[in-house]
Design a protein around this motif. Structure first.
Motif, PDB file in Angstrom:
ATOM      1  N   ARG A  48       0.854  -1.189   0.000  1.00  0.00           N
ATOM      2  CA  ARG A  48       0.000   0.000   0.000  1.00  0.00           C
ATOM      3  C   ARG A  48       0.892   1.242   0.000  1.00  0.00           C
ATOM      4  N   ILE A  49       0.682   2.115  -0.988  1.00  0.00           N
ATOM      5  CA  ILE A  49       1.473   3.331  -1.144  1.00  0.00           C
ATOM      6  C   ILE A  49       0.568   4.536  -0.911  1.00  0.00           C
ATOM      7  N   LEU A  50       1.030   5.454  -0.099  1.00  0.00           N
ATOM      8  CA  LEU A  50       0.312   6.717   0.114  1.00  0.00           C
ATOM      9  C   LEU A  50       1.030   7.813  -0.662  1.00  0.00           C
ATOM     10  N   VAL A  51       0.325   8.436  -1.610  1.00  0.00           N
ATOM     11  CA  VAL A  51       0.871   9.525  -2.421  1.00  0.00           C
ATOM     12  C   VAL A  51       0.327  10.841  -1.871  1.00  0.00           C
ATOM     13  N   VAL A  52       1.232  11.732  -1.471  1.00  0.00           N
ATOM     14  CA  VAL A  52       0.839  13.010  -0.871  1.00  0.00           C
ATOM     15  C   VAL A  52       1.398  14.135  -1.733  1.00  0.00           C
ATOM     16  N   TYR A  71       0.413  -1.851  -7.169  1.00  0.00           N
ATOM     17  CA  TYR A  71       0.304  -1.388  -5.789  1.00  0.00           C
ATOM     18  C   TYR A  71      -1.114  -0.904  -5.489  1.00  0.00           C
ATOM     19  N   VAL A  72      -1.475  -0.954  -4.218  1.00  0.00           N
ATOM     20  CA  VAL A  72      -2.697  -0.305  -3.744  1.00  0.00           C
ATOM     21  C   VAL A  72      -2.316   1.129  -3.375  1.00  0.00           C
ATOM     22  N   VAL A  73      -3.005   2.098  -3.948  1.00  0.00           N
ATOM     23  CA  VAL A  73      -2.579   3.490  -3.807  1.00  0.00           C
ATOM     24  C   VAL A  73      -3.667   4.316  -3.129  1.00  0.00           C
ATOM     25  N   ASP A  74      -3.271   5.039  -2.077  1.00  0.00           N
ATOM     26  CA  ASP A  74      -4.117   6.057  -1.448  1.00  0.00           C
ATOM     27  C   ASP A  74      -3.543   7.429  -1.799  1.00  0.00           C
ATOM     28  N   ARG A  75      -4.407   8.444  -1.800  1.00  0.00           N
ATOM     29  CA  ARG A  75      -3.962   9.797  -2.127  1.00  0.00           C
ATOM     30  C   ARG A  75      -4.382  10.775  -1.052  1.00  0.00           C
ATOM     31  N   GLY A  88      -5.554   5.688   9.342  1.00  0.00           N
ATOM     32  CA  GLY A  88      -6.623   4.754   8.987  1.00  0.00           C
ATOM     33  C   GLY A  88      -6.111   3.474   8.349  1.00  0.00           C
ATOM     34  N   HIS A  89      -5.156   3.593   7.447  1.00  0.00           N
ATOM     35  CA  HIS A  89      -4.552   2.442   6.770  1.00  0.00           C
ATOM     36  C   HIS A  89      -3.052   2.680   6.717  1.00  0.00           C
ATOM     37  N   ARG A  90      -2.311   1.967   7.550  1.00  0.00           N
ATOM     38  CA  ARG A  90      -0.865   2.182   7.611  1.00  0.00           C
ATOM     39  C   ARG A  90      -0.236   1.836   6.266  1.00  0.00           C
ATOM     40  N   PRO A  91       0.436   2.812   5.622  1.00  0.00           N
ATOM     41  CA  PRO A  91       1.050   2.532   4.321  1.00  0.00           C
ATOM     42  C   PRO A  91       2.354   1.759   4.481  1.00  0.00           C
ATOM     43  N   ASP A  92       2.714   1.036   3.442  1.00  0.00           N
ATOM     44  CA  ASP A  92       4.020   0.376   3.401  1.00  0.00           C
ATOM     45  C   ASP A  92       5.103   1.337   2.944  1.00  0.00           C
ATOM     46  N   ARG A 113       6.150   9.570  11.323  1.00  0.00           N
ATOM     47  CA  ARG A 113       7.082   8.641  11.966  1.00  0.00           C
ATOM     48  C   ARG A 113       6.772   8.512  13.455  1.00  0.00           C
ATOM     49  N   ALA A 114       6.382   9.619  14.081  1.00  0.00           N
ATOM     50  CA  ALA A 114       6.060   9.574  15.505  1.00  0.00           C
ATOM     51  C   ALA A 114       4.786   8.770  15.765  1.00  0.00           C
ATOM     52  N   ASP A 115       3.810   8.883  14.845  1.00  0.00           N
ATOM     53  CA  ASP A 115       2.521   8.219  15.043  1.00  0.00           C
ATOM     54  C   ASP A 115       2.511   6.773  14.555  1.00  0.00           C
ATOM     55  N   SER A 116       3.166   6.530  13.409  1.00  0.00           N
ATOM     56  CA  SER A 116       3.045   5.226  12.746  1.00  0.00           C
ATOM     57  C   SER A 116       4.311   4.398  12.763  1.00  0.00           C
ATOM     58  N   GLY A 117       5.403   4.926  13.316  1.00  0.00           N
ATOM     59  CA  GLY A 117       6.646   4.173  13.322  1.00  0.00           C
ATOM     60  C   GLY A 117       7.460   4.447  12.066  1.00  0.00           C
ATOM     61  N   PRO A 118       8.497   3.638  11.845  1.00  0.00           N
ATOM     62  CA  PRO A 118       9.439   3.900  10.741  1.00  0.00           C
ATOM     63  C   PRO A 118       8.890   3.499   9.371  1.00  0.00           C
TER      64      PRO A 118
END
Length: 279
Positions: A48-52, A71-75, A88-92, A113-118
């Protein structure tokens, strides 16, 4: 004449079989008992990739290329939306624009990084300014791509970063000089205390632990750790500096990761007198 691409309907009650198909065999009255079978392996989950990015055109093009790559992509179009998506959905992996309105990419990276880790991050920079690149690396970005960029190159960078998040199958835990790493768990410790390392910092430390006492140039490290045959060598310099800050007792006088003038760096777990060595 245009050919039809419709798939033939299966034969069934009240429906003729497809022309030319062999007649179906009747089922045996007493089928043979099934022997023990192994369960089918579970299909691997696509990353899962998050594109910002606040530019809809850039976001759409990047999303399209990543989607076609499997890939599964969120924007997300801004920082708060990106943090909400990640929660909501931790990205890879996150493809993160540096120049976002309001909350910039550096702050988004820190908070994520603080909320979801590395979470691995590839930073998009709007210009080839070295300060932007180094700032991104300093907050823990694993890679960067300068706009304008080739979407195909970005997909290759994504694949490279994700490939290095997978544990190596050819090695177990490694350790020296109070440092230990577990590649399968992606966990590193110093004297029993867990270290908060980014993806690249972990890989760099693992590489040094596998090759103690050997000097490597920055080009060698970029090829072996980053998987690149070319690139900005300041990437290596920044990561070595960050890693020293986490593994050395006195980062200003590094004992373990030594500078080898005219060559690059050497990991020396047996060194004991940093005061006699300039860095």
């Amino acid at each position: 004449m245009q050919q039809s691409h419709e798939r033939p309907e299966p034969a069934g009650p009240g429906r003729p079989a497809h022309a030319g198909a062999a007649p179906a065999r009747p089922a045996p009255a007493h089928p043979a008992p099934a022997g023990p079978t192994s369960p089918a392996p579970a299909p691997s989950r696509p990353a899962r990739i998050l594109v910002v990015d606040d530019d809809p055109t850039v976001a759409e093009v990047v999303t399209g290329y990543l989607d076609r790559a499997g890939y599964v992509v969120d924007r997300a179009g801004d920082g708060p939306a990106a943090l909400a998506r990640a929660a909501g959905h931790r990205p890879d992996l996150v493809v993160l624009d540096l120049m976002l309105p309001g909350m910039d990419g550096l702050e988004v990276c820190r908070r994520m990084r603080a909320d979801s880790g590395p979470v691995p991050v590839i930073m998009l920079t709007a210009r080839g300014d070295e300060d932007d690149r180094i700032l991104g690396l300093e907050v823990g970005a694993d890679d960067y791509v300068t706009k304008p960029f080739s979407p195909r190159e970005l997909v290759l960078r994504v694949e490279s970063v994700l490939r290095r998040t997978r544990p190596r199958a050819d090695t177990g835990p490694l350790g020296a000089a109070g440092l230990t790493i577990d590649p399968a768990a992606r966990r590193a410790t110093k004297n029993g205390t867990e270290l908060a390392l980014t993806l690249r910092e972990f890989d760099l430390l693992a590489f040094f632990l596998r090759h103690p006492g050997r000097a490597f140039g920055r080009e060698d490290l970029m090829r072996e750790v980053w998987g690149w045959d070319f690139g900005d060598l300041s990437t290596v310099t920044v990561h070595v500096r960050r890693l020293r800050g986490k593994v050395e007792d006195d980062p200003a006088r590094p004992r373990l990761i030594q500078t080898v003038w005219g060559v690059g760096y050497r990991f020396d777990p047996s060194a004991t007198d940093p005061a006699e060595r300039e860095v």
